[in-house]
Design a protein around this motif. Sequence first.
Motif, PDB file in Angstrom:
ATOM      1  N   LEU A 159      -3.438  -4.897  -9.665  1.00  0.00           N
ATOM      2  CA  LEU A 159      -2.953  -3.151  -9.610  1.00  0.00           C
ATOM      3  C   LEU A 159      -3.258  -2.848  -8.332  1.00  0.00           C
ATOM      4  O   LEU A 159      -4.527  -2.606  -7.360  1.00  0.00           O
ATOM      5  N   THR A 160      -2.628  -3.566  -7.399  1.00  0.00           N
ATOM      6  CA  THR A 160      -2.526  -3.598  -5.755  1.00  0.00           C
ATOM      7  C   THR A 160      -1.580  -2.957  -5.174  1.00  0.00           C
ATOM      8  O   THR A 160      -0.745  -1.735  -5.496  1.00  0.00           O
ATOM      9  N   ASN A 161      -1.494  -2.939  -3.719  1.00  0.00           N
ATOM     10  CA  ASN A 161      -0.177  -2.293  -3.068  1.00  0.00           C
ATOM     11  C   ASN A 161       0.073  -3.693  -2.207  1.00  0.00           C
ATOM     12  O   ASN A 161      -0.483  -4.636  -1.941  1.00  0.00           O
ATOM     13  N   GLN A 162       0.655  -3.797  -1.405  1.00  0.00           N
ATOM     14  CA  GLN A 162       1.735  -5.236  -1.032  1.00  0.00           C
ATOM     15  C   GLN A 162       1.215  -5.206   0.372  1.00  0.00           C
ATOM     16  O   GLN A 162       1.325  -6.618   0.771  1.00  0.00           O
ATOM     17  N   ARG A 163       0.257  -4.304   0.973  1.00  0.00           N
ATOM     18  CA  ARG A 163      -0.072  -4.762   1.969  1.00  0.00           C
ATOM     19  C   ARG A 163      -1.960  -5.721   2.240  1.00  0.00           C
ATOM     20  O   ARG A 163      -2.396  -5.322   2.313  1.00  0.00           O
ATOM     21  N   ASP A 164      -2.201  -5.665   0.646  1.00  0.00           N
ATOM     22  CA  ASP A 164      -3.428  -6.047   0.447  1.00  0.00           C
ATOM     23  C   ASP A 164      -3.669  -7.322   1.050  1.00  0.00           C
ATOM     24  O   ASP A 164      -3.224  -8.155  -0.251  1.00  0.00           O
TER      25      ASP A 164
END
Length: 139
Positions: free
Chosen positions: A4-9
Amino acid sequence: MLLLTNQRDVTADLVVRRLRESAVPYLRLNSDDISDWTIDVRPHENHWEIRRDGRVLDLSGVVGVWFRRPDPAFIAGLRDLPTAQRDFGRDQWSALIRNLEALPGASWINPPARNRAAESKALQLRLAQECGLNIPRTL
C-alpha cells in the motif's frame, strides 16, 4: 504480498523489483489510482477480493502487507472535486485501510495504528515520561 503505497514511492519500486526477481506474488495498490479498483470485502465470509481491468485478485491468501506512504491526498480524481467530495474520498480510503487491517493471517510492516501512535507527539511525550525520561517543557 500487498504493498500500500503511492506512485511516486521509489523505495516501493525497488521492493517490487526484488519481489519479481524472487518470484513472490504481489499487488501494489497505489493511493493515486485507488479509484480504478473495485474492492469487495466481506470478512464474515472470509471474502477479500479486488478487481481492476478484468483481473480479479483474492486477497485472503495475503501473508504480508507493507504500509508504505499511501497518500490519500493524491487519489486520482479527487484533486478537482469540491471539498466535501474530496473529504468523502479520503474517508473511504481510510476505511479501506482499516478494513484491510483485518486480513486474516497477514503480518503488517508499519501497521497503520502504530504509525498513528508514533506520529502523536503528546502520546510519545507521555510514554517517555512514564518510562522515567525527563521531558522538557513543550508547546
